[in-house]
Write a protein that holds these residues in place. Sequence first.
Motif, PDB file in Angstrom:
ATOM      1  N   ILE A   1      14.066   6.895   8.369  1.00  0.00           N
ATOM      2  CA  ILE A   1      13.841   5.977   9.498  1.00  0.00           C
ATOM      3  C   ILE A   1      12.350   5.741   9.681  1.00  0.00           C
ATOM      4  O   ILE A   1      11.886   4.607   9.807  1.00  0.00           O
ATOM      5  CB  ILE A   1      14.463   6.531  10.796  1.00  0.00           C
ATOM      6  N   GLY A   2      11.573   6.838   9.659  1.00  0.00           N
ATOM      7  CA  GLY A   2      10.118   6.721   9.782  1.00  0.00           C
ATOM      8  C   GLY A   2       9.551   5.877   8.650  1.00  0.00           C
ATOM      9  O   GLY A   2       8.669   5.041   8.865  1.00  0.00           O
ATOM     10  N   GLY A   3      10.058   6.097   7.407  1.00  0.00           N
ATOM     11  CA  GLY A   3       9.585   5.335   6.257  1.00  0.00           C
ATOM     12  C   GLY A   3       9.853   3.857   6.420  1.00  0.00           C
ATOM     13  O   GLY A   3       9.002   3.019   6.118  1.00  0.00           O
ATOM     14  N   LEU A   4      11.054   3.530   6.931  1.00  0.00           N
ATOM     15  CA  LEU A   4      11.403   2.122   7.141  1.00  0.00           C
ATOM     16  C   LEU A   4      10.481   1.493   8.183  1.00  0.00           C
ATOM     17  O   LEU A   4      10.032   0.357   8.039  1.00  0.00           O
ATOM     18  CB  LEU A   4      12.860   2.006   7.589  1.00  0.00           C
ATOM     19  N   GLN A   5      10.190   2.278   9.256  1.00  0.00           N
ATOM     20  CA  GLN A   5       9.294   1.756  10.293  1.00  0.00           C
ATOM     21  C   GLN A   5       7.908   1.479   9.728  1.00  0.00           C
ATOM     22  O   GLN A   5       7.317   0.424   9.970  1.00  0.00           O
ATOM     23  CB  GLN A   5       9.171   2.760  11.441  1.00  0.00           C
ATOM     24  N   ALA A   6       7.406   2.442   8.919  1.00  0.00           N
ATOM     25  CA  ALA A   6       6.079   2.266   8.326  1.00  0.00           C
ATOM     26  C   ALA A   6       6.069   1.044   7.418  1.00  0.00           C
ATOM     27  O   ALA A   6       5.116   0.253   7.428  1.00  0.00           O
ATOM     28  CB  ALA A   6       5.684   3.513   7.549  1.00  0.00           C
ATOM     29  N   ALA A   7       7.163   0.892   6.635  1.00  0.00           N
ATOM     30  CA  ALA A   7       7.236  -0.256   5.724  1.00  0.00           C
ATOM     31  C   ALA A   7       7.272  -1.565   6.504  1.00  0.00           C
ATOM     32  O   ALA A   7       6.611  -2.542   6.133  1.00  0.00           O
ATOM     33  CB  ALA A   7       8.459  -0.134   4.838  1.00  0.00           C
ATOM     34  N   ALA A   8       8.020  -1.573   7.620  1.00  0.00           N
ATOM     35  CA  ALA A   8       8.109  -2.808   8.420  1.00  0.00           C
ATOM     36  C   ALA A   8       6.728  -3.203   8.931  1.00  0.00           C
ATOM     37  O   ALA A   8       6.373  -4.385   8.949  1.00  0.00           O
ATOM     38  CB  ALA A   8       9.063  -2.606   9.589  1.00  0.00           C
ATOM     39  N   LYS A   9       5.928  -2.188   9.327  1.00  0.00           N
ATOM     40  CA  LYS A   9       4.566  -2.474   9.791  1.00  0.00           C
ATOM     41  C   LYS A   9       3.730  -3.093   8.676  1.00  0.00           C
ATOM     42  O   LYS A   9       2.977  -4.034   8.875  1.00  0.00           O
ATOM     43  CB  LYS A   9       3.901  -1.186  10.277  1.00  0.00           C
ATOM     44  N   GLU A  10       3.891  -2.517   7.459  1.00  0.00           N
ATOM     45  CA  GLU A  10       3.122  -3.038   6.320  1.00  0.00           C
ATOM     46  C   GLU A  10       3.509  -4.477   6.026  1.00  0.00           C
ATOM     47  O   GLU A  10       2.662  -5.316   5.754  1.00  0.00           O
ATOM     48  CB  GLU A  10       3.382  -2.176   5.072  1.00  0.00           C
ATOM     49  N   ILE A  11       4.819  -4.742   6.073  1.00  0.00           N
ATOM     50  CA  ILE A  11       5.273  -6.117   5.820  1.00  0.00           C
ATOM     51  C   ILE A  11       4.615  -7.057   6.823  1.00  0.00           C
ATOM     52  O   ILE A  11       4.137  -8.129   6.470  1.00  0.00           O
ATOM     53  CB  ILE A  11       6.810  -6.229   5.924  1.00  0.00           C
ATOM     54  N   ASP A  12       4.576  -6.603   8.106  1.00  0.00           N
ATOM     55  CA  ASP A  12       3.962  -7.430   9.145  1.00  0.00           C
ATOM     56  C   ASP A  12       2.513  -7.760   8.812  1.00  0.00           C
ATOM     57  O   ASP A  12       2.099  -8.921   8.876  1.00  0.00           O
ATOM     58  CB  ASP A  12       4.019  -6.713  10.502  1.00  0.00           C
ATOM     59  N   SER A  13       1.731  -6.713   8.424  1.00  0.00           N
ATOM     60  CA  SER A  13       0.314  -7.033   8.183  1.00  0.00           C
ATOM     61  C   SER A  13       0.153  -7.887   6.935  1.00  0.00           C
ATOM     62  O   SER A  13      -0.694  -8.777   6.912  1.00  0.00           O
ATOM     63  CB  SER A  13      -0.571  -5.789   8.125  1.00  0.00           C
ATOM     64  N   ARG A  14       0.980  -7.629   5.888  1.00  0.00           N
ATOM     65  CA  ARG A  14       0.890  -8.480   4.694  1.00  0.00           C
ATOM     66  C   ARG A  14       1.236  -9.914   5.055  1.00  0.00           C
ATOM     67  O   ARG A  14       0.642 -10.857   4.564  1.00  0.00           O
ATOM     68  CB  ARG A  14       1.831  -8.000   3.588  1.00  0.00           C
ATOM     69  N   LYS A  15       2.197 -10.074   5.953  1.00  0.00           N
ATOM     70  CA  LYS A  15       2.621 -11.437   6.305  1.00  0.00           C
ATOM     71  C   LYS A  15       1.498 -12.166   7.051  1.00  0.00           C
ATOM     72  O   LYS A  15       1.230 -13.337   6.778  1.00  0.00           O
ATOM     73  CB  LYS A  15       3.877 -11.380   7.172  1.00  0.00           C
ATOM     74  N   ILE A  16       0.842 -11.448   7.964  1.00  0.00           N
ATOM     75  CA  ILE A  16      -0.270 -12.073   8.688  1.00  0.00           C
ATOM     76  C   ILE A  16      -1.371 -12.479   7.714  1.00  0.00           C
ATOM     77  O   ILE A  16      -1.906 -13.591   7.767  1.00  0.00           O
ATOM     78  CB  ILE A  16      -0.805 -11.109   9.771  1.00  0.00           C
ATOM     79  N   GLU A  17      -1.662 -11.574   6.759  1.00  0.00           N
ATOM     80  CA  GLU A  17      -2.691 -11.895   5.767  1.00  0.00           C
ATOM     81  C   GLU A  17      -2.264 -13.082   4.911  1.00  0.00           C
ATOM     82  O   GLU A  17      -3.066 -13.956   4.582  1.00  0.00           O
ATOM     83  CB  GLU A  17      -2.950 -10.689   4.866  1.00  0.00           C
ATOM     84  N   PHE A  18      -0.979 -13.105   4.574  1.00  0.00           N
ATOM     85  CA  PHE A  18      -0.476 -14.191   3.749  1.00  0.00           C
ATOM     86  C   PHE A  18      -0.573 -15.527   4.497  1.00  0.00           C
ATOM     87  O   PHE A  18      -0.975 -16.541   3.936  1.00  0.00           O
ATOM     88  CB  PHE A  18       0.973 -13.907   3.334  1.00  0.00           C
ATOM     89  N   GLN A  19      -0.225 -15.485   5.787  1.00  0.00           N
ATOM     90  CA  GLN A  19      -0.352 -16.708   6.588  1.00  0.00           C
ATOM     91  C   GLN A  19      -1.803 -17.161   6.636  1.00  0.00           C
ATOM     92  O   GLN A  19      -2.098 -18.351   6.565  1.00  0.00           O
ATOM     93  CB  GLN A  19       0.177 -16.469   8.004  1.00  0.00           C
ATOM     94  N   GLY A  20      -2.712 -16.177   6.732  1.00  0.00           N
ATOM     95  CA  GLY A  20      -4.139 -16.497   6.721  1.00  0.00           C
ATOM     96  C   GLY A  20      -4.526 -17.185   5.424  1.00  0.00           C
ATOM     97  O   GLY A  20      -5.239 -18.195   5.431  1.00  0.00           O
ATOM     98  N   PHE A  21      -4.012 -16.634   4.313  1.00  0.00           N
ATOM     99  CA  PHE A  21      -4.292 -17.221   2.997  1.00  0.00           C
ATOM    100  C   PHE A  21      -3.780 -18.660   2.935  1.00  0.00           C
ATOM    101  O   PHE A  21      -4.492 -19.582   2.528  1.00  0.00           O
ATOM    102  CB  PHE A  21      -3.641 -16.355   1.917  1.00  0.00           C
ATOM    103  N   VAL A  22      -2.518 -18.843   3.377  1.00  0.00           N
ATOM    104  CA  VAL A  22      -1.904 -20.174   3.306  1.00  0.00           C
ATOM    105  C   VAL A  22      -2.692 -21.169   4.159  1.00  0.00           C
ATOM    106  O   VAL A  22      -3.032 -22.262   3.701  1.00  0.00           O
ATOM    107  CB  VAL A  22      -0.432 -20.127   3.763  1.00  0.00           C
ATOM    108  N   SER A  23      -3.047 -20.747   5.397  1.00  0.00           N
ATOM    109  CA  SER A  23      -3.730 -21.723   6.247  1.00  0.00           C
ATOM    110  C   SER A  23      -5.131 -21.998   5.714  1.00  0.00           C
ATOM    111  O   SER A  23      -5.648 -23.098   5.893  1.00  0.00           O
ATOM    112  CB  SER A  23      -3.754 -21.270   7.701  1.00  0.00           C
ATOM    113  N   THR A  24      -5.742 -21.017   5.044  1.00  0.00           N
ATOM    114  CA  THR A  24      -7.059 -21.289   4.460  1.00  0.00           C
ATOM    115  C   THR A  24      -6.953 -22.374   3.396  1.00  0.00           C
ATOM    116  O   THR A  24      -7.764 -23.300   3.354  1.00  0.00           O
ATOM    117  CB  THR A  24      -7.636 -20.011   3.819  1.00  0.00           C
ATOM    118  N   VAL A  25      -5.941 -22.244   2.518  1.00  0.00           N
ATOM    119  CA  VAL A  25      -5.774 -23.252   1.469  1.00  0.00           C
ATOM    120  C   VAL A  25      -5.462 -24.610   2.097  1.00  0.00           C
ATOM    121  O   VAL A  25      -6.104 -25.622   1.794  1.00  0.00           O
ATOM    122  CB  VAL A  25      -4.649 -22.844   0.491  1.00  0.00           C
ATOM    123  N   VAL A  26      -4.476 -24.601   3.008  1.00  0.00           N
ATOM    124  CA  VAL A  26      -4.025 -25.865   3.601  1.00  0.00           C
ATOM    125  C   VAL A  26      -5.156 -26.524   4.395  1.00  0.00           C
ATOM    126  O   VAL A  26      -5.494 -27.691   4.177  1.00  0.00           O
ATOM    127  CB  VAL A  26      -2.789 -25.611   4.499  1.00  0.00           C
TER     128      VAL A  26
END
Lengths: 459, 336
Positions: free
Chosen positions: A278-303
């Motif tokens: 359960i703890g591992g899943l929570q940690a992974a969910a947090k990582e996905i969140d930060s990767r997603k924010i970074e990815f959105q940053g990347f996309v908006s930079t290109v766009v």
Amino acid sequence: MTGLFSTLGTSTRGMIANQTALQTSGHNIANTNTVGYSRQRVVMNAELPYKLAGVGNLGMGVRISSVDRIVDNFIRVQTREANSKYNFYAEKADVLGQLEKYMNEPSDTGLINQLGVLNDSWSKLASNPESTTAKTLVVENSQTFADMVNQTMTDMDSLKNETLQNIEKSVLDFNEKVKQLQVLNDQIFAVGANGETPNDLLDTRDQLLRELSGLGEISADFDMYGRVESLKVGTPGVGTPGSEVLGNDNQVTELVADVTTGEVKLDEGEVKLDGGSIGGLQAAAKEIDSRKIEFQGFVSTVVDGVNGLYDKNGNGPFDTVSGKVSIKSTIKDNPSTLVTGKPDAGVNPQPGDGSLALEISKAFSEKNVGTDPDNMTFAERYNSIVTKNGISKQQADNVVSAQHTVLNQLDVKDQSMSGVNINEEVSDVIRFQQSFQANARVIQTISEMLDTLINRTGV
Amino acid sequence: MRVATNTQFNDFLYNMGVSGTKMQKTMNQLASLKEVSQSSENPLLVSKIMNLNVALDKNKTYNTEIKDSISWTDTQDGVLDTISNNMLRIRTLIQSSANGTSDAGELKANANEIRETIQSIVDALNTNYDGRYMFSGQKTDTPPFKFENDELTYQGSDGNLTRQLADGVSVDLITNGKEFMMGEKDILDAGGNPTGAKEHELTFYFRELLGTLDETMKAMEDIKTMAETDPNYADTLNKIKDGQEKLAGDDLKNIDVFSENFSNVRTKIGAISNRLKAAEERNNTEKLSLKETLSERQDVDVAEKFMQYQNEYLAYQSTMAMGTKIMQTSILDYVR
């Protein structure tokens, strides 16, 4: 002086004791492959002696004092801790591995490659600004880029959802196991109250605790009967009542998973988990969140970068509607309307003017393009997201393999204490059989002596 | 240490898993010939590989760009070569016309040939390469030069075409046709005062040249039918003389100036072509070194990897052989 009948009793007790020991050996052998089973030993003591006046104590044979379960409780506690840590990182590594697959790098078909293709088509357009083919190429490659970006975004979202659902399922599983423990506590008490040792029930208890430790880090306290007096999970958050899921006279408090945040709560208070899946899943969910924010940053930079260069008002070829990137329909339907040159003081650019396209193609190699400068090119931005995830996954992988070794060693230690060895049991069987036979021989001898006394003496 | 029966089995399974996983990884590396397939195997290495791939992609883009530009300048050079021959021909014709022995017929023929030659210069300058006019500035969809009624006009734009050769390196391909027309001068009205409009030197030169030829030719025709006593006779004779002097003097001098100007532009294009060739060289060197670096980081050493595979396969086999032997042996083999 003792009677012959007394010796008969001694031998009978010997036979019974050895038969019981044989029964236990049989039980051990039968449970060789039972998960969580600990081997048992019959403890034999000499029977209380008969005091013979003037002579001394006379041995009266054997007595079974108890059937013991051979367990090192310290190793069990350590195993639970190691199991929590192992499952934490194994689960985290698993989810991050899926994220890594969605990012699809390094590959010949990934986003970085598509950025290169896009760069190439803008630069071809810069050299061939009159060509409608070059314009169509830019539009189509931008569309492919947008599709890939949207796909990655969707993948990240569904991975996050899946992870949150897994947290919920694991929490249900956890609660179910705690309830089993509650029932088991009653059974252990029923046996223990009679002064007997509930060996097999205790094995089941240990097995349940081990499974629970795989879901979240736990600490358990036992009472004199071997019941779980108090079971705590994780660490309670600030200002929350506590983290005891079983306790207070065998009462169960269920954990509740928040499906939107992935938080685990107990009595409305947050419980932080630093171990277990359960703890591992929570940690992974947090990582996905930060990767997603970074990815959105990347996309908006290109766009924004491309749009900003294309038109000072940002009316570029890209459109972003509720997080999805697309190509402006006016340009998509009619690629020849794509402007390639910079209008000079309101005068339309010459058909051979590719300066605007050139500027956009240059932007792919430049740092600090767009609204969010951080000294990276488009490709480097995406590269850094992939690398961050890679490092995180690698770290989790390393801990998993280290922790797997630790867990394995602890299991070997635990098994060397509690595991059944068939060779050992079979030799015990032979031992008890021989002992049984010897006792029988004593009875036979006594019987012959009685025969001598009764039938051949006197008359 | 006491070894439980299950420990034997579990250890065997664990060991088999470990050696199997190792072998599997090496096998995948051998099959793809790549050291890493996922970022997490070696994040920093993969990051480097991705950067190298980006650089290689760019290098490829620039390479196409450079090759395109080189054939562009080569075509321009060919065009200007033809033009320098044409200019030489015009010079010869002017010289021949300036010669006192040339009569009206020769002068007419010369004037016609000069017109034809100018037209072929215009045709050469209007060369279309890959759907584009090479000397029309950025107005690449219109033929830049026009020669009508002895008027040479340039209808292209001023700019050149910029090409990127490498990060931060760009070159302007010379496409501005105005370079050939040289400077501008005022158009004068009949009274010799500026009208405010301007025209190019070359336009002016060709018109004046052809005008002089026509006038001289007309004077020569006129004088044939004129008696020496005609009041205009001396005047006409002077006209012929002046015309021939102008042809031999200013016109011959100026055609050299314009020829030289064409050569100058050709030299500039040649210099750009040299720059492009040097850039191509650099581009190729860069490609080689990038590929080498990428290969060093990404590719497996097949011989070494295969030896490793052999070793791991041996370990896998040994695990099986030993494990199965140990597991099969028990006390039951000896108890009767």
